[in-house]
Design an enzyme around this catalytic site. Structure first.
Site, short mmCIF file in Angstrom:
data_model
loop_
_atom_site.label_atom_id
_atom_site.label_comp_id
_atom_site.label_asym_id
_atom_site.label_seq_id
_atom_site.Cartn_x
_atom_site.Cartn_y
_atom_site.Cartn_z
N LYS A 35 0.84 -1.20 0.00
CA LYS A 35 0.00 0.00 0.00
C LYS A 35 0.88 1.26 0.00
O LYS A 35 1.91 1.31 0.68
CB LYS A 35 -0.90 -0.03 1.24
CG LYS A 35 -1.93 1.11 1.30
CD LYS A 35 -2.82 0.93 2.53
CE LYS A 35 -3.86 2.02 2.66
NZ LYS A 35 -4.73 1.82 3.84
N SER B 242 -9.51 1.67 2.93
CA SER B 242 -8.67 2.44 2.03
C SER B 242 -7.60 1.62 1.32
O SER B 242 -6.88 2.11 0.48
CB SER B 242 -7.99 3.55 2.84
OG SER B 242 -7.14 3.01 3.85
N SER C 164 -9.94 -0.70 6.97
CA SER C 164 -9.25 -0.52 5.70
C SER C 164 -8.56 -1.75 5.14
O SER C 164 -8.14 -1.76 3.99
CB SER C 164 -8.24 0.62 5.81
OG SER C 164 -8.91 1.86 5.95
#
Length: 252
Positions: free
Chosen positions: A87, A163, A187
């Site tokens: 990420k 996210s 997330s």
């Protein structure tokens, strides 16, 4: 619209144990890594998935180094040649860490985050960084000012949540065997449930969070998104045996 290939079935070596078996049977790490890079490039250019923010230009160099280790009989590391995506709020040395914001487009990491360092120490290949909700702020969608919106690989009309949706979409469709996300309120768990993966948000303090742009210092945690339950543990991430330890990151 749905992708023409079924998510999570793009490779025979699509889980950690399968990668290990492929190496032992004589497949080179360079071959495995190139296969994943080719799949990643094909899907990103044709599927409107928008899961990847940047490909690691050193991935094949890492793979060749692993092949040299194997040639010398050194194959003891637990994640040897496992292709992993990260990420884009986690530092990967030499690559931008944007947290999905154009304001950080030139923020080049000088060192790996602790979690990434541990993966490297365990033999993993860092393939790419993944799109994320800007500043990790949205648990519902994955939209950034750097790379736009990520789609769900099962049907690109839908979202992968957020996210960490870029990591989830990339792993689900077969761009990588596993990925790292971060989770404050949903997330990792939300994107995993939206894309048919297993996601783990570990207990606070389990994984050092040094080198990560996080929405909450106290609550943000690093965890994995994978296809199979045994793979989500990824012991090297939780253990300092394969990298540095940052005791000041632990919540006391």
């Amino acid at each position: 619209m749905a992708l023409t290939s079924t998510p999570a079935t793009a490779h025979e070596d699509s889980d950690i144990s399968a990668v290990s078996e492929a190496l032992v049977s004589g497949t080179t790490c360079e071959t495995i890594t190139r296969r994943y890079l080719d799949e990643l490039s094909k899907l990103e250019s044709s599927a409107e998935l928008n899961a990847i923010s940047m490909v690691n230009p050193d991935a094949l160099t890492q793979a060749r180094a692993i092949d040299r280790r194997f040639a010398q009989g050194d194959n003891s590391r637990p994640l040897e040649c496992v292709p992993i995506v990260i990420k884009d709020n986690m530092d990967v040395k030499g690559l931008p860490t944007t947290a999905g914001s154009a304001a950080l487009a030139d923020n080049i990491a000088k060192r790996d985050s602790i979690a990434v360092a541990r993966l490297r120490g365990a033999g993993a290949i860092i393939l790419a960084k993944t799109n994320m909700a800007e500043w990790a702020f949205s648990p519902m969608r994955t939209i950034s000012s750097t790379h736009g919106e990520t789609a769900n690989p099962f049907d690109t009309r839908y979202v992968p949540a957020g996210s960490s949706g870029g990591t989830a979409s990339a792993v689900s469709v077969g761009m990588a065997v596993a990925g790292l996300g971060s989770d404050t309120g949903n997330s990792i768990r939300g994107p995993a449930s939206h894309t048919g993966l297993v996601g783990l948000r570990p207990s606070i303090g389990t994984v050092p969070i040094e080198g990560i742009v996080r929405w909450s210092r106290l609550l943000g945690q690093v965890g994995g998104e994978v296809k199979l339950i045994p793979d989500v543990i990824m012991p090297p991430v939780w253990s300092s045996d394969h990298g540095g330890h940052a005791p000041h990151d632990l919540v006391r």
